[in-house]
Scaffold this active site. Structure first.
Site, mmCIF file in Angstrom:
data_model
loop_
_atom_site.group_PDB
_atom_site.id
_atom_site.type_symbol
_atom_site.label_atom_id
_atom_site.label_comp_id
_atom_site.label_asym_id
_atom_site.label_seq_id
_atom_site.Cartn_x
_atom_site.Cartn_y
_atom_site.Cartn_z
ATOM 1 N N GLU A 1 0.809 -1.218 0.000
ATOM 2 C CA GLU A 1 0.000 0.000 0.000
ATOM 3 C C GLU A 1 0.844 1.270 0.000
ATOM 4 O O GLU A 1 0.350 2.355 0.280
ATOM 5 C CB GLU A 1 -0.963 -0.029 1.191
ATOM 6 N N LYS B 1 -15.605 -1.615 2.875
ATOM 7 C CA LYS B 1 -14.942 -2.180 1.700
ATOM 8 C C LYS B 1 -16.011 -2.793 0.799
ATOM 9 O O LYS B 1 -16.545 -3.862 1.124
ATOM 10 C CB LYS B 1 -13.937 -3.253 2.115
#
Length: 425
Positions: free
Chosen positions: A205, A338
């Site tokens: 990330e 999500k």
């Protein structure tokens, strides 16, 4: 009347070099739009099913040709001629075609791709930005970012147990100012790590993944970077953690902090967090305990719920039924959102609305396997989530979301950035 004329799908690549689904939609007015579905590394047991081919001869079994085929056949046939503008109806049809609670037939990577692509096509057809189409006139809030700048756990190959060490730029008036401060801190952090002889390679990330001696050292180094960049810890920049405890727990409910040589029970973990919160400017802890440790979560919420944000990710998996149970039992006070955990745009929106009605904070989130798709940037603004997790200020699949948010902030004349009022201080 505008209707869905064609739906197609293609196997493309995500940011970790794994295949994922790209769904494409064509409307009868000529509008074309597509969406790429993300994928997670650490996943909750109750997430909607991501359908993989399992053919070890292709992509080590991770191919998504079956999910793509489901889009091209069953889904395309059932949605042919349907109006694209009723998102709830579209997503109900997808749920009905699948026939399971967790999309185990079609795959949530198939249904979400189509759901997102149709929402995007509808917005384009109506000449509206996606955030305005999904959120209406109330879509005004730019989210405060949670930037993952040091990676550990399953997101990096190092000795740090916690999965993410994040900064939250709270003390700023605009999203653009908050992003600039974050980028400056990131560069100072890199220089500090390099000067100390640490590697400055980055994780999935965009955060750094140094080998550090314990789970507190990343916080100490981040605080040093904040101060070197000229910012004030807590007042301007706060710390957030994603522990991803479900990755640390054993079958007996004991948590293994291998980097520190500790094995703790739920009460021990809670005491550990209490010490960290007292010592450092931490405002948020995600997945502090395992997704199955509901009794522990109840105690954690009692101890720290009035002091910091306690985020359920694996705990709630964006599922409104599980969230409702958590609300009734006073578990956590925030939920990570999500879309691929639940499988459609509408179901994601339902979970956000339930959380907001019950004063649970919402954090729109990427996954570790991402793409250039910026849907969640618009989605965060549309739903006024107030917070977003989409990685560091590195890696183009992360930066794409930040650049989209910068664009949105310029478009909305009365945009709000609520970092200063996000937490009680």
């Amino acid at each position: 009347m505008v209707y869905i004329e064609a739906i197609d799908a293609q196997e493309v690549m995500d940011s970790r070099g794994n295949p994922t689904v790209r769904a494409a939609v064509r409307l009868s007015d000529g509008t074309r739009a597509a969406a790429i579905v993300p994928s997670g590394a650490s996943t909750g047991k109750r997430e909607a099913l991501e359908l993989r081919d399992g053919d070890k001869e292709r992509y080590l079994g991770k191919g998504v040709l079956k999910a793509c085929a489901n889009i091209k056949t069953e889904i395309a046939a059932q949605l042919d001629g349907v109006s694209p503008y009723d998102q709830s109806k579209i997503d109900l049809i997808l749920k009905k075609i699948d026939g399971t609670e967790n999309y185990s037939e079609l795959g949530a990577n198939a249904t979400l791709g189509v759901s997102m692509a149709i929402a995007r096509a509808s917005a384009q057809s109506l000449r509206l930005p996606l955030y305005r189409y999904l959120g209406g006139s109330n879509a005004l809030t730019l989210p405060t970012p949670m930037l993952n700048i040091i990676n550990g756990g399953s997101h990096a190959d190092n000795t740090v147990d916690f999965q993410e060490y994040m900064i939250m730029p709270l003390g700023f008036d605009t999203f653009a100012e908050s992003l600039r401060a974050s980028a400056e801190i990131y560069h100072h952090l890199k220089a500090i790590l390099k000067g100390s002889g640490h590697i400055t390679s980055i994780g999935d990330e965009g955060g750094f993944a140094p080998n550090l001696k314990n789970n507190e050292e990343p916080i100490e180094i981040i605080l040093k970077a904040i101060e070197q960049a000229g910012y004030k810890p807590l007042d301007e920049i706060a710390i957030a953690l994603d522990v991803a405890s479900s990755e640390l727990v054993d079958e007996n409910g004991m948590y293994h902090l291998a980097g520190e040589g500790k094995v703790l029970d739920s009460a021990g973990m809670i005491a550990y967090y209490e010490n960290l919160v007292a010592k450092y400017p931490i405002v948020s802890i995600e997945d502090g305990l395992s997704e199955d440790d509901w009794e522990g979560w109840k105690l954690l919420t009692q101890k720290l719920g009035n002091k910091i944000q306690l985020v359920g990710d694996d705990l709630f998996v964006t599922n409104k039924k599980i969230l409702q149970e958590g609300i009734e039992k006073n578990i956590a006070n925030a939920i990570l959102i999500k879309p691929n955990q639940i499988g459609s745009v509408s179901e994601t929106m339902q979970s956000v609305r339930l959380a907001q009605r019950n004063n649970y904070k919402c954090i729109m989130s990427h996954r570790s396997g991402e793409s250039e798709d910026t849907f969640i940037a618009d989605f965060a603004v549309a739903l006024n989530t107030g917070e977003i997790k989409t990685g560091s200020t590195a890696r183009s699949e992360r930066i794409a979301k930040y650049n989209r948010l910068l664009e949105i902030e310029r478009e909305i004349s009365d945009a709000e950035y609520i970092g200063k009022t996000l937490f009680k201080r």
